[in-house]
Design an enzyme around this catalytic site. Structure first.
Site, PDB file in Angstrom:
ATOM      1  N   ARG A  86      46.254  46.418  42.150  1.00  0.00           N
ATOM      2  CA  ARG A  86      45.953  45.370  41.174  1.00  0.00           C
ATOM      3  C   ARG A  86      47.027  44.280  41.199  1.00  0.00           C
ATOM      4  NH1 ARG A  86      42.455  43.999  36.846  1.00  0.00           N
ATOM      5  NH2 ARG A  86      41.094  45.690  37.479  1.00  0.00           N
ATOM      6  N   GLU A 101      43.382  43.556  28.255  1.00  0.00           N
ATOM      7  CA  GLU A 101      44.609  43.290  29.000  1.00  0.00           C
ATOM      8  C   GLU A 101      44.956  41.815  29.211  1.00  0.00           C
ATOM      9  OE1 GLU A 101      42.792  45.880  31.936  1.00  0.00           O
ATOM     10  OE2 GLU A 101      44.743  46.759  32.293  1.00  0.00           O
TER      11      GLU A 101
END
Lengths: 161, 760
Positions: free
Chosen positions: B309, B716
Site C-alpha cells: 500500500r 483512513e
C-alpha cells in the site's frame, strides 16, 4: 500483594449509602468501582494521564486510578451511572447531538469533567474549554465535537440560571 | 436516508451502559491472566523458572508454549508467528508465558515472580539501516517499476538525492487489548475479544488448540478504539486466553494493562527512505528512484501488504513518468509492526510530498506550482505506476472547494506579512502555510479480502435483527449498516436491532479495515434484506392479486393498490403463509484484480479524494510548534451519515497530527521501549488541535462506482491529510532564516527535529 490488608469504610456512591464496606487497602478506586458493577468508569492507563477513569469525589473530578478505595471513607462519589439529574441529562443529549462520543471509552471521564466545568457556572471560550478538558484524552473524535458540545452545554447552563 | 442519525451506542456510552469485554459480569470460577514479558531483545530461551509461584499464598498457574496442543502459530499471512515464545526470544517485551490467578492483581503479582533465563548469542538488530546492511528481511523486496528510471534520470536537468525517516506510532486505543474465553461442552469455545477481525481470532484459536473452526465462536460487540491495532494483534491475546481456558477448563480473561499493551503489541511501521529524483527546471518529475525500508519487527504479520500500500500510494495525485521503488520489509528485534489507519498509505504519500517539497525548495518555487505540473490529467497522463487508470481525478474540484473554505490566497499574504514583521522586529515566531491534495485507493489489495456476509432476520412481530461481519470500534459502522437495512424495508432505523459480530452467525468474514467496513457490509446487508423484501413482495402480490410492481414500501408500511398494512402485519402475514423471513447476504467487490508479483492491476474499486490546508506557528528558539488552523475538504461520495463522517475526518486528521508531530516511540539500546504510557508518549490532547478547524464534505459528490447508495469510504483517508501540517512546519522552518534546511526534517517533527532543521 503479600501482607495486603483490608479496611472497613463508609461512603456514598451515586446517592446510595454504603456502610461498613470492606475494601483492600491497596486497591485503587477505579478497580473498586468496577468490582461493584459500576463498569461505566473505564481504566485507560493507570498513571493518571489519560483521564478515562475520571469520577467525581466530593464535588471534584479526580482520577480514580490515583485514589485508593481506602481513601474514600466519608466521601461522596459520582460516576457516569449517576449522572441522571436534569442538567446532566441535557448535557448527554448535547453530546449525542454533536457526535462527541465515538468508541465511548473516554466518554464517562469526559462527562464527569464536563460536570465539573458546568459546576463553575462560568462562561468559557473554546480556548478555556480546551484547557479544562486537557486532562482527558480522546483518540477518536479529535476533540472538536467535544468542545462544540461543552460550549453548547455551558451556554445552555448559564441561560438557565 | 437520514444523514444525521446518531451512533447507535451513543446513549449507552453516555450512561455507562455500553458493555466492553472487560465489563462483562465475572463468573464465579473466572481466572485472570497476566503476561510474563521477555527482558531481552534477542537470545535463546533457556528456561522459564516458575518455582516461586509455589510459595505464594494464593492459587496461581503458569501457562507456556509447552501447553499448546496444536500449533504455536497465528501468522495471518506467513507461518511462524508464535503466541508465546518457544525456543527464541526475538524482541524485548515478547510474551513468554501467562500466569493465571483468581484476581487480576494476584495474577499480575505472580507473573512478576517468574524468571526467564535467556542466553544472549548476538546483538539485536534495532535500526533499519542495521537490518538493511545485514540483509535482514522478512520477505523478498517488493518492487514497483515503470519506465526506465536510469534513462530518465540521465536526461533530467535537475537531480536531488537524500534520505529521511518516518516514525512509527502507537495506536493508543483507549481500551487496551482484552480477551475472554468460555469453555463449553464437546470442545466448544466461545471467545470474546477486542478484535477487528473475529474470523482471524477463530482460525488462530482453532490452530493453537487443534480444534476445528466450527467449534470456536468468536464474538465482539464493540471495541474501545481499534485503528488497525486490533486487526491481527487481537488474535495473540485471544489465543492465549483460549489456551488458558483449554488447560484449566475454566473461563479465562486476559486484559493487558497500558504498559503491557504498548510493550507487547505492534505499531505503525517506521520507515526510512532513500531517494534520487530527476526533474525538469519547472519541477516536472521524470524519474524517481527509491529505496523504502520499513520496520516489520520480529515477524511478518501484515507488513507485506503494508509495504504494497505504501508503494501504491507513492504517486498520490501525481503522474509519474518513470519510477523504480524497492520496498524492503526489515526483520528487526522490535515488536512486529502491524496495521494502523492508512496501512502504509500515509508513509507512501509522505514520501512523495516530502520529495516535491524538497524540489520546490531547490527550485525556489512554491510547492503548489511543482504540484500543478505533475497532477494526473489528460495532458500529463492518467495511469498509475501500477497500471490502474485514474479515470476521473477530482483534484480540481476538491481544490476549488478548499480554496473557498480556507481563503487560501488571502492567507498566503497574511502569513508572509506576519513573518516579515517577526523578522523585522527580531521576534522568534514564524508561520508556515501548506496545502495537500490526497487520493486514496479503496479496497484491500488482496482481492479475496474484499468479500462480506450478513444475516438479516425479520421476526413475526416485524422487528428486524441485523448481523454482519463488520466490527464496531467507534467509527459508526453498525448504525450505517442498520440505516441500509432500514432503507431497504423503509422502516425507522430503531426497528433494526444491532447485534454483536459473531462468527457463528456470519462466517468467513474479512477484517474491519482498509476503510471498507460500510462498503462491504452495507452491501451484504442490503443483499440479505433485499432477498426478504422480494419474498414479501411476491407474497403480497399474490395475496392482493396485484402485480409486483404495484407493491410499495413506505414509512413502516406496505401498500398494494388500495390495500395497506403495517410492516409488522406484513411480517406476521408472511409467517402465517410460511414465507421465510430470514436471509443471508453476500457481497464481493467487483472489477478488482491484482498481480502481487508484478505489482500490477486494478487493485482499488475506486479512489477517494481530499485536500487540507494547514497553518503552523513555530518558535525558532525552542522548536515548539502549534497548529493554528486547518481546513479540510473530504470526498465521501453521497455520505451515508454526515455526522459520523465528519467525526471520522476530524478524528483521523488529529491522529495524523499526532503521528507527525508529538508521538515519538523511544527505544533503549537494549531494545526496550521506553515510552509505554501516556506520561512519556505524547498523544494529541485537546490543546493540540487547530484553533480554527473547518471540515466539510465535498459538495456535489457521488461515487462513479456502484457502492452502497453511492457513498465512499472515510476511515483512513483523512489521517494522511495531516501531512499538510508537516509541510506547513517545513514552510515555517524555511521562513526562519537563510541557513534553514527544512529538507532535514524527519517525522515526527518534534521540537528537537525542528531546531535541527532551523539551524541547518
Amino acid at each position: 500483594m503479600q501482607g495486603s490488608k483490608n479496611i472497613t469504610i463508609n461512603f456514598i456512591i451515586n446517592d446510595e449509602i454504603f456502610n461498613n464496606i470492606t475494601v483492600p487497602v491497596r486497591q485503587h478506586l477505579g478497580d473498586f468501582l468496577r468490582s461493584i458493577g459500576l463498569t461505566g468508569t473505564h481504566i485507560g492507563c493507570e498513571q493518571g494521564a489519560c483521564g478515562a477513569c475520571t469520577v467525581e469525589l466530593d464535588g471534584k473530578a479526580v482520577r480514580s486510578c490515583l485514589i485508593l478505595s481506602s481513601q474514600i471513607n466519608g466521601s461522596v462519589i459520582k460516576t457516569v451511572e449517576g449522572l441522571d439529574d436534569t442538567l446532566m441529562k441535557k448535557v448527554k443529549e448535547i453530546f449525542l447531538k454533536h457526535n462527541a462520543l465515538q468508541c465511548g471509552f473516554c466518554s464517562s471521564g469526559m462527562l464527569i469533567t464536563t460536570k465539573e466545568i458546568l459546576n463553575k457556572k462560568k462562561k468559557l471560550n473554546r480556548e478555556q474549554i480546551r484547557t479544562e478538558i486537557s486532562g482527558n484524552y480522546c483518540r477518536c473524535t479529535g476533540y472538536q465535537s467535544i468542545v462544540d458540545a461543552i460550549e453548547e452545554a455551558i451556554e445552555d447552563n448559564i441561560k438557565d440560571i | 436516508m437520514n444523514k444525521m442519525i446518531l451512533h447507535d451506542s451513543s446513549i449507552r456510552h453516555a450512561t455507562g451502559q455500553a458493555i466492553y469485554i472487560d465489563d462483562m459480569p465475572a463468573q464465579e470460577n473466572l481466572l485472570h491472566g497476566a503476561l510474563v514479558l521477555s527482558k531481552n531483545a534477542y537470545g535463546k530461551l533457556k528456561k522459564i523458572n516458575s518455582s516461586k509461584l509455589l510459595k505464594l499464598p494464593f492459587y496461581s498457574k503458569i501457562i507456556t508454549a509447552k501447553d499448546i496442543p496444536g500449533e504455536n502459530d497465528i501468522g495471518p499471512i506467513k507461518k511462524g508467528e508464535p503466541i508465546l515464545a518457544e525456543d527464541m526470544i526475538t524482541y524485548y517485551g515478547q510474551p513468554v508465558a501467562v500466569v493465571l490467578a483468581k484476581t487480576y492483581q494476584e495474577a499480575l503479582y505472580a507473573s512478576s515472580m517468574v524468571d526467564v533465563e535467556v542466553e544472549v548469542i548476538a546483538d539485536p538488530i534495532l535500526t533499519l539501516d542495521d537490518a538493511y546492511q545485514k540483509k535482514s528481511f522478512l520477505i523478498d523486496p517488493i518492487i514497483l517499476e515503470k519506465g526506465s528510471v536510469e534513462i530518465e534520470m540521465k536526461n533530467s536537468e535537475c537531480k536531488l538525492s537524500d534520505n529521511f525517516e518516518i516514525g512509527g506510532q502507537d495506536h493508543f486505543y483507549l481500551e487496551t487489548h482484552v480477551a475472554l474465553t468460555f469453555p463449553g461442552e464437546n470442545e466448544e469455545f466461545t471467545v470474546w475479544s477486542s478484535s477487528q477481525h473475529p474470523t482471524e481470532v477463530q482460525h488462530g484459536v482453532s490452530n493453537v488448540l487443534n480444534i476445528p473452526a466450527a467449534k470456536i465462536e468468536s464474538k465482539v460487540r464493540r471495541l474501545g478504539g481499534g485503528f488497525g491495532g486490533k486487526e491481527s494483534q487481537a488474535t495473540i491475546f485471544a489465543a492465549i486466553s483460549a489456551l488458558s481456558a483449554f488447560v484449566t477448563k475454566q473461563p479465562v480473561k486476559i486484559r493487558l494493562n497500558r504498559h503491557e499493551d504498548m510493550t507487547a503489541t505492534g505499531k505503525r511501521h517506521n520507515f526510512k527512505v532513500y531517494y534520487n529524483v530527476g526533474f525538469s527546471k519547472n519541477g516536472k518529475l521524470n524519474g524517481l528512484d527509491l529505496i523504502l525500508l520499513s520496520n516489520g519487527g520480529n515477524v511478518l504479520d501484515l507488513s507485506g501488504p503494508v509495504m504494497t500500500r505504501a508503494l501504491t500510494h507513492l504517486d498520490n495525485c501525481y503522474y509519474l513518468k518513470s519510477i523504480k521503488a524497492k520496498g524492503y520489509v526489515c526483520k528487526t528485534n522490535t515488536v512486529s509492526n502491524t496495521a494502523f489507519r492508512g496501512f502504509g498509505g500515509p508513509q507512501g504519500m509522505l514520501v512523495i510530498e516530502n520529495i516535491l517539497y524538497n524540489i520546490s525548495k531547490y527550485l525556489s518555487k512554491p510547492l503548489d506550482e511543482i504540484r500543478k505540473v505533475n497532477y494526473y490529467s489528460k495532458v500529463n497522463g492518467l495511469t498509475t505506476p501500477y497500471g490502474q487508470n485514474v479515470s476521473k481525478p477530482r483534484i480540481n474540484k476538491v481544490l476549488r472547494q478548499l480554496h473557498k473554505l480556507s481563503n487560501y490566497s488571502g492567507r498566503i499574504k497574511s502569513v508572509k506579512s506576519f513573518n516579515l514583521k517577526q523578522i523585522h522586529q527580531g521576534y522568534p515566531f514564524r508561520k508556515g502555510l501548506a496545502m495537500m491534495p490526497a487520493k486514496f485507493g479503496i479496497s484491500f489489495n488482496k482481492p479475496s479480502f474484499n468479500q462480506a456476509g450478513a444475516l438479516v432476520n425479520v421476526y413475526s412481530d416485524g422487528s428486524i435483527r441485523l448481523n454482519h461481519g463488520g466490527t464496531e470500534m467507534g467509527q459508526g459502522l453498525f448504525i450505517k449498516v442498520a440505516q441500509v437495512v432500514a432503507e431497504c424495508f423503509k422502516v425507522p432505523v430503531d426497528q433494526i436491532h444491532i447485534t454483536s459480530t459473531n462468527t457463528a452467525e456470519v462466517p468467513n468474514t474479512s477484517a474491519t479495515a482498509a476503510s471498507s467496513g460500510s462498503d462491504l457490509n452495507g452491501m451484504a446487508a442490503w443483499n440479505a434484506a433485499d432477498q426478504i423484501k422480494k419474498r414479501m413482495i411476491s407474497h403480497i402480490a399474490q395475496l392482493f392479486k396485484k402485480s409486483k410492481s404495484d407493491i410499495i414500501f413506505y414509512n413502516g408500511r406496505i401498500r398494494a393498490g388500495k390495500n395497506s398494512m403495517s410492516f409488522s402485519e406484513l411480517a406476521h402475514s408472511c409467517w402465517d403463509n410460511r414465507i421465510s423471513l430470514s436471509s443471508t447476504g453476500f457481497y464481493k467487490t467487483p472489477k478488482i484484480h491484482w498481480n502481487q508479483d508484478k505489482l500490477y492491476g486494478h487493485p482499488y474499486f475506486y479512489f477517494t479524494w481530499g485536500a487540507a490546508l494547514s497553518e503552523a506557528l513555530i518558535d525558532i528558539n525552542t522548536g515548539e510548534s502549534r497548529i493554528i488552523r486547518a481546513d479540510i475538504i473530504q470526498d465521501c461520495g453521497k455520505s451515508l451519515n454526515e455526522n459520523i463522517d465528519i467525526g471520522q475526518i476530524e478524528g483521523g486528521f488529529i491522529q495524523g497530527l499526532g503521528w507527525l508531530t508529538c508521538e515519538e516511540l523511544v527505544f533503549a539500546s537494549n531494545g526496550k521501549l521506553l515510552t509505554t504510557g501516556p506520561s512519556t508518549y505524547k498523544l494529541p490532547g485537546s490543546r493540540d488541535i487547530p484553533r480554527k478547524f473547518n471540515v466539510k464534505l465535498l459538495e456535489k459528490a457521488d461515487n462513479d462506482e456502484k457502492t452502497i447508495f453511492r457513498s465512499k469510504a472515510v476511515g483512513e483517508p483523512p489521517l494522511l491529510l495531516a501531512i499538510s501540517y508537516f509541510l506547513a512546519i517545513k514552510e515555517a522552518i524555511r521562513a526562519s532564516g537563510l541557513n534553514a534546511r527544512p529538507e532535514l526534517l524527519n517525522a515526527p517533527a518534534t521540537p528537537s527535529e525542528i531546531l535541527k532543521s532551523i539551524k541547518g
